[in-house]
Design an enzyme around this catalytic site. Structure first.
Site, PDB file in Angstrom:
ATOM      1  N   ARG A 111      15.839  44.175  60.904  1.00  0.00           N
ATOM      2  CA  ARG A 111      16.544  44.940  61.938  1.00  0.00           C
ATOM      3  C   ARG A 111      17.756  44.180  62.480  1.00  0.00           C
ATOM      4  NH1 ARG A 111      11.462  46.351  65.502  1.00  0.00           N
ATOM      5  NH2 ARG A 111      10.344  47.804  64.168  1.00  0.00           N
TER       6      ARG A 111
ATOM      7  N   ASP B 245      16.719  54.225  57.483  1.00  0.00           N
ATOM      8  CA  ASP B 245      15.418  54.280  58.143  1.00  0.00           C
ATOM      9  C   ASP B 245      14.359  54.657  57.126  1.00  0.00           C
ATOM     10  OD1 ASP B 245      13.221  55.834  59.989  1.00  0.00           O
ATOM     11  OD2 ASP B 245      14.294  54.329  61.132  1.00  0.00           O
TER      12      ASP B 245
ATOM     13  N   ARG C  46      25.970  53.861  69.070  1.00  0.00           N
ATOM     14  CA  ARG C  46      24.964  54.880  69.377  1.00  0.00           C
ATOM     15  C   ARG C  46      25.366  55.766  70.556  1.00  0.00           C
ATOM     16  NH1 ARG C  46      21.879  57.349  68.988  1.00  0.00           N
ATOM     17  NH2 ARG C  46      19.704  56.835  69.406  1.00  0.00           N
TER      18      ARG C  46
ATOM     19  N   TYR D  47       2.949  58.048  59.792  1.00  0.00           N
ATOM     20  CA  TYR D  47       3.951  58.687  60.642  1.00  0.00           C
ATOM     21  C   TYR D  47       3.916  60.207  60.491  1.00  0.00           C
ATOM     22  CZ  TYR D  47       6.469  54.520  62.263  1.00  0.00           C
ATOM     23  OH  TYR D  47       6.826  53.359  62.894  1.00  0.00           O
TER      24      TYR D  47
ATOM     25  N   ARG E 134      19.654  47.459  67.983  1.00  0.00           N
ATOM     26  CA  ARG E 134      19.921  47.671  69.407  1.00  0.00           C
ATOM     27  C   ARG E 134      20.181  46.402  70.208  1.00  0.00           C
ATOM     28  NH1 ARG E 134      14.865  50.997  71.217  1.00  0.00           N
ATOM     29  NH2 ARG E 134      13.944  49.827  69.474  1.00  0.00           N
TER      30      ARG E 134
END
Length: 377
Positions: free
Chosen positions: A30, A81, A43, A159, A34
């Site tokens: 990652r 993703d 974003r 998921y 963020r």
């Protein structure tokens, strides 16, 4: 075949294939995310999946950490993703602010499998990922190799049934026990798409790939061997077979099964070149179990980056001393970097990996200047 710039830094590729390195290479799961203010700004202007589906945006975001930490990261990983595969299968997946992934219509009963596409053309459904990989590979100008990746079948199944993240995975695990035949049917369907998707990523320019079994540790050893390991093996074997049939060179493959410490030995015999470890695994144990069959990757606790410079430096030194610095080791965190991490703490981590790695290796094997043979991809 795409013509790509010559590769200038092949440390990751050498480490992944067991060749000596002058220091242990490093990248971060990652690493485009963020914790970076430049990503958060992106974003503010674009939805998460819009970035994934727009090659120009995915390329720009992928390069953000490479540019910020110029010369400190030894690989880039394409911004995408794992949940693009359920999308390709026909499911709606949203990324909700403050919540994460959400499936408005998860799989509830085996009959819901009929809602999934029978046949998935990854070039039609996921071509935007391939375009982003090709564009990014060229934009990198050979600075570092580019990772492609997928989510493992069990993790994606979880998921798809839970409808998002879960602390217990009770719905998905109930499927395994109550509907085992249907569970295997779903896992095989995901596996088939995953194989095609990885091969497509490699053809598009990915020089190394990773499979994320993020929910592996939620399974017992028996259930892991039944519902995860066979499909992980199948992916490694089928991807390599397809590449050879298509006349293409093999690329290193990494498996990251978070929490599945009990499966390290089995994973080291499953066809992958590298096993990524979470922070609960002792380096000495991992080395003794794998016996040099594979490269090890990891495994600092991501929260350590919140511990201050001295703690970061001490932990990096301890980790490099335990794993070694010049062969079969890639430095990484034990999972993805947290959104709360200060980017400057990440810089301290990366700089320490470089300085300590070179220090520990100064009296070891000296590698002659040689760039790997896969420059042209």
């Amino acid at each position: 075949m795409n013509a790509f710039p010559p590769l200038k830094n092949d440390l990751i590729l050498r480490a992944a294939t067991g060749q000596p390195t002058e220091r242990a290479p490093v990248w971060i799961m990652r690493q485009a995310g963020r914790y970076l203010p430049e990503f958060r700004k992106e974003r503010e202007e674009h939805d998460f999946f819009t970035i994934c589906r727009t090659p120009e945006l995915a390329t720009r975001v992928t390069l953000q950490p490479i540019n910020r930490y110029d010369g400190l990261l030894d690989a880039a990983i394409i911004f995408s993703d794992i949940l693009v595969v359920p999308q390709a299968l026909g499911m709606v997946v949203e990324m909700l602010p403050g919540k994460g992934p959400n499936f408005p219509e998860p799989l509830v009963l085996p009959e819901d499998l009929m809602k999934l596409k029978e046949v998935v053309d990854v070039y039609e459904e996921l071509g935007y990922v391939f375009d982003a990989i090709t564009m990014t590979r060229k934009a990198l100008e050979g600075r570092v190799p580019l990772f492609g990746f997928i989510g493992a079948p069990w993790t994606l199944m979880a998921y798809m049934i839970e409808g998002g993240g879960s602390t217990s995975l009770s719905k998905a695990k109930t499927w395994l026990f109550k509907y085992p035949a249907d569970s295997h049917k779903l896992l095989q369907k995901i596996t088939d798409v995953a194989v095609d998707f990885l091969v497509g990523q490699i053809k598009a320019g990915a020089q190394i790939v990773q499979v994320f079994e993020s929910w592996g540790g939620e399974l017992s050893p028996h259930d892991f061997n039944t519902f995860s390991l066979p499909y992980l093996k199948q992916i490694a074997q089928r991807v390599k077979k397809q590449l050879l049939q298509d006349g293409l060179s093999l690329v290193p493959m990494t498996i990251f099964a978070k929490g599945s410490w009990y499966a390290i030995e089995s994973l080291s015999e499953s066809g992958y070149d590298t096993i990524s470890l979470d922070w609960t695994v002792d380096p000495a144990y991992a080395k003794s179990i794998t016996k040099g069959r594979v490269t090890l990757q990891g495994n600092m606790d991501p929260s350590m980056l919140n511990g201050g410079d001295d703690a970061i430096r001490a932990t990096v030194r301890q980790m490099l001393t335990a794993f070694g610095t010049n062969q079969r080791y890639i430095v990484n965190l034990g999972h993805g970097i947290l959104p709360t991490i200060d980017p400057e703490a990440t810089r301290v981590f990366l700089e320490t990996v470089h300085s300590v790695g070179l220090e520990l290796n100064k009296n070891g094997y000296k590698v002659e200047e040689s760039i790997c043979k896969n420059n042209a991809g």
